[in-house]
Design an enzyme around this catalytic site. Structure first.
Site, short mmCIF file in Angstrom:
data_model
loop_
_atom_site.label_atom_id
_atom_site.label_comp_id
_atom_site.label_asym_id
_atom_site.label_seq_id
_atom_site.Cartn_x
_atom_site.Cartn_y
_atom_site.Cartn_z
N HIS A 76 2.35 3.02 -3.20
CA HIS A 76 1.50 3.71 -4.17
C HIS A 76 1.81 5.20 -4.25
O HIS A 76 1.90 5.77 -5.33
CB HIS A 76 0.02 3.57 -3.78
CG HIS A 76 -0.65 2.39 -4.40
ND1 HIS A 76 -0.81 2.25 -5.74
CD2 HIS A 76 -1.21 1.28 -3.85
CE1 HIS A 76 -1.43 1.12 -6.01
NE2 HIS A 76 -1.68 0.50 -4.88
N GLU A 123 -10.31 1.66 3.25
CA GLU A 123 -10.52 1.21 1.87
C GLU A 123 -10.26 -0.31 1.78
O GLU A 123 -11.10 -1.05 1.29
CB GLU A 123 -9.54 1.98 0.97
CG GLU A 123 -9.70 1.68 -0.49
CD GLU A 123 -8.58 2.32 -1.31
OE1 GLU A 123 -7.60 2.83 -0.72
OE2 GLU A 123 -8.68 2.30 -2.55
N HIS A 124 -9.09 -0.74 2.23
CA HIS A 124 -8.75 -2.16 2.27
C HIS A 124 -8.59 -2.60 3.71
O HIS A 124 -7.88 -1.95 4.48
CB HIS A 124 -7.41 -2.44 1.57
CG HIS A 124 -7.31 -1.90 0.18
ND1 HIS A 124 -6.79 -0.65 -0.08
CD2 HIS A 124 -7.66 -2.44 -1.02
CE1 HIS A 124 -6.82 -0.44 -1.40
NE2 HIS A 124 -7.34 -1.50 -1.99
N HIS A 169 -53.17 19.24 -7.16
CA HIS A 169 -52.93 17.80 -6.98
C HIS A 169 -54.24 17.09 -6.63
O HIS A 169 -54.54 16.02 -7.17
CB HIS A 169 -51.92 17.55 -5.86
CG HIS A 169 -50.48 17.78 -6.25
ND1 HIS A 169 -50.00 19.01 -6.64
CD2 HIS A 169 -49.42 16.94 -6.30
CE1 HIS A 169 -48.70 18.91 -6.92
NE2 HIS A 169 -48.33 17.66 -6.71
N GLN A 205 0.83 -1.21 0.00
CA GLN A 205 0.00 0.00 0.00
C GLN A 205 0.87 1.26 0.00
O GLN A 205 0.61 2.21 -0.74
CB GLN A 205 -0.90 -0.01 1.24
CG GLN A 205 -1.99 1.01 1.18
CD GLN A 205 -2.85 0.79 -0.05
OE1 GLN A 205 -3.29 -0.32 -0.33
NE2 GLN A 205 -3.08 1.84 -0.80
#
Lengths: 424, 424
Positions: free
Chosen positions: B254, B319-320, B412, B251
């Site tokens: 990245h 996220e993970h 209506h 991770q």
């Protein structure tokens, strides 16, 4: 109401309202104030914009009880029937988590969980609509959201209307914040001492509410930015002009920006509907609003064929679409973009606005191209599940490392290759 | 990598990057230019930002063919296996339209249709990832989207990399626009002479791409604004520190903004993992990036119990999430917020990044509280179906009119009451 022959040069789209720079700056300042000053900021802004000093930010038990005294049984019956129908339809939307299992032991799937907190914005004043509350709260409850915070601006006595309080009470909503505008949105998005931060904010509002929702999007989720409401009535020569006109006007009375449009294959029906609209307009209580809407945003388009008419409908991607024609079911497959599709002469738009069960929070202003009615899905989220067996892992390890290296991500490749080696 | 004892005072959240005012102004100017000048505006901006003059905005057949010559069979095999797995998982997400039918003839339901046009943004340069293409294009194709426009910034020779072109070709993507940044987003959102306006834009990008997506949201739909990527590894005393360290580093490599976090019940494993991270870092090609990420955004939290650890995980809403523990399946029910959940020691994050099948486009930076992995749902939309029978209509007409009048919407009520009266 103009009658216009459809051809390639007729433009059917409208731009989205994005607010003036002044409005945007004002919204930013309000959000900052709520983030910095919390409850006190909220109270100050409510005093400034709603003209009332609040001691308590939330509706009390006494206020709920009081509201029932001012509410008649006939109306309560109607609300309860609507709540029953809407709950029943939304229950059918509930989705289950799912999982696939391979023989080698690998499991893949999607886990579906409700949001923890939802915030529902309910406009104040004359537009304090019970139906707004039902249509926003019920999908959240059906999804399993445990904490629902409703917010609505108080009147000058610091109160909400009985209709709003009774509807909320009937639904079991116990947390109602007395706040409106961008300040309410900011409080829900960031939290204050007494307002919990929510995960998603839904509900309609004026331009300040819309701009605030856009500004906090990402920090929390929001529903779509609501534009003015629209109806398209598709008519052939079997259509009753008085029904069509009444339905067009029920849209037009919402707002001067509302748009009521007919697309028809019959010039005779076009002319009769135009005349009916004028007749029925005459004694409407909200005549001025409806008249302005019809004048500025109303139109009757005449098409040469049903196919051409359907093409125009798909280009308009209307919020509400009535198929007020001989054989509406045969046409359903050709409709690609519409928020809600009403089939046949008994399915007048107000049936869907209040009673049938499907949600009346619908994509406006052509956004039915890519968005959907508010639903249970909107109050849930998914998590992917990946449980790999050793066998599957070993079979694919080389390919995984190969793609990782193709992307220049060596640590990804090594995370795979370190597996299976003995512990040091 | 700091080891921190979890307690109430540890803050686990990060703010969302919202861009500087200068960046926002620049994005607005770029969008205006593309709206005003169309293809020529796009070409001018590509010359300015990517340093290349383009004659043709779209990738040609020859360029596709050329790309295969520069691409090895081993890599092609790996891509094809990944494509197969990802297609297979996404097919399981396809939902059907549904309808309920009442005895009185009333029909209610939801019609599900694919979007007409989807736009997929693929970053350029070194971060031109085949996996990004697969993960964005496959859900759109599986949903039935007929027109997919991919866009990616060209290099200084006006080309895209072979990996990008081959992946697109293998997926059957035929329209690739050579454009990047806010200008590509603007072209997709508003259309130009040669670029069709799309209904939804997905795909990651730098801050300019993110700001542009936010700016066009409403005009088109977008996926979530992607923040920096994160992993949380949940560990107990059975966890292999070398596996955990390798996954954390996958991770961290990245992006310097990436966040790699361990939450563990074992101080011993915390210390061993810290040491392993240092060892494995030493010879990583992207050592500098990974080191900065670990230093600034990495942490190992030690919890007193598994329950406390799970609470921290839910607060992080990562996220993970890797459940690198003895009995991961037993814990799954307690995980409320996570983009993707990886169970057990064979389910290293790269397995999910590339190969397993679930989407790797996941909610970042805590947004798993309210959003979901990219899926087939994201490329479809729903229309409500309301087909009322006369019997159902007559039974509910009074209630509908009552609610309409409660809301002060007389037109209506009249649209309902005009029904059943004879035609004039």
């Amino acid at each position: 109401m103009n009658i216009i022959q459809l051809d390639e040069n007729v433009s059917l789209t409208r731009d989205l309202e994005s607010g003036t720079e002044k409005q945007q700056d004002s919204v930013q300042a309000i959000i900052r104030k709520v983030r910095e000053k919390g409850d006190q900021g909220l109270k100050d802004l409510t005093e400034m914009y709603d003209g009332v000093q609040l001691d308590e930010l939330f509706v009390s038990e006494e206020e709920y009880a009081e509201a029932y005294k001012d509410f008649d049984d006939r109306s309560l019956d109607a609300l309860q029937r609507a709540i029953g129908n809407i709950r029943s339809f939304h229950k059918k939307q509930i989705r289950q988590s799912w999982m696939t299992t391979e023989e080698d032991g690998t499991m893949l799937g999607q886990k579906i969980t409700p949001l923890d907190y939802a915030g529902v914005y309910v406009p104040g004043g004359k537009a304090a609509y019970p139906s707004t509350i039902m249509m926003n709260v019920i999908p959240a409850q059906t999804a399993g959201v445990r904490n629902i915070i409703m917010t609505s601006p108080p009147n000058q006595d610091g109160k909400l209307t009985p209709a709003v309080l009774v509807t909320a009470a009937e639904l079991g909503v116990t947390h109602i914040l007395k706040a409106g505008g961008a300040q309410a949105v900011a409080a829900l998005a960031y939290g204050t001492e007494s307002v919990p931060r929510v995960d998603k904010i839904t509900g309609p509002g004026n331009i300040y509410v819309a701009l605030a929702k856009r500004a906090v999007f990402g920090q929390v989720d929001i529903d779509m930015i609501a534009g003015p409401s629209e109806i398209v009535v598709l008519a052939d020569d079997s259509t009753r002009p008085d029904y069509a006109a009444a339905d067009l006007l029920s849209q037009a009375e919402h707002d001067e920006m509302s748009s009521a449009v007919m697309v028809t294959t019959s010039r005779t029906i076009a002319e009769k509907t135009k005349a009916e609209v004028e007749t029925q307009l005459a004694d409407l209580p909200r005549k001025e609003i409806a008249e302005a809407s019809i004048k500025n945003h109303g139109a009757i388009y005449v098409a040469d064929s049903l196919d051409e008419a359907v093409e125009a409908v798909n280009e308009l991607a209307p919020e509400h679409l009535e198929l007020l024609i001989q054989d509406p079911h045969a046409l359903l497959g050709k409709i690609r973009h519409a928020g809600a599709i009403f089939l046949g002469s008994n399915s007048s738009e107000p049936v869907g606005d209040y009673m049938a069960g499907p949600n009346h929070v619908l994509p406006t202003n052509g956004t039915a191209r890519f968005s959907s009615p508010l639903s249970v899905d909107d109050f849930t989220k998914k998590s992917s599940i990946i449980s790999y067996s050793e066998q599957a892992f070993l079979q694919e390890a080389d390919d995984i490392a190969a793609i990782a290296r193709m992307e220049g991500l060596e640590a990804h490749a090594r995370a795979v290759e370190i597996r299976g080696k003995g512990e040091k």
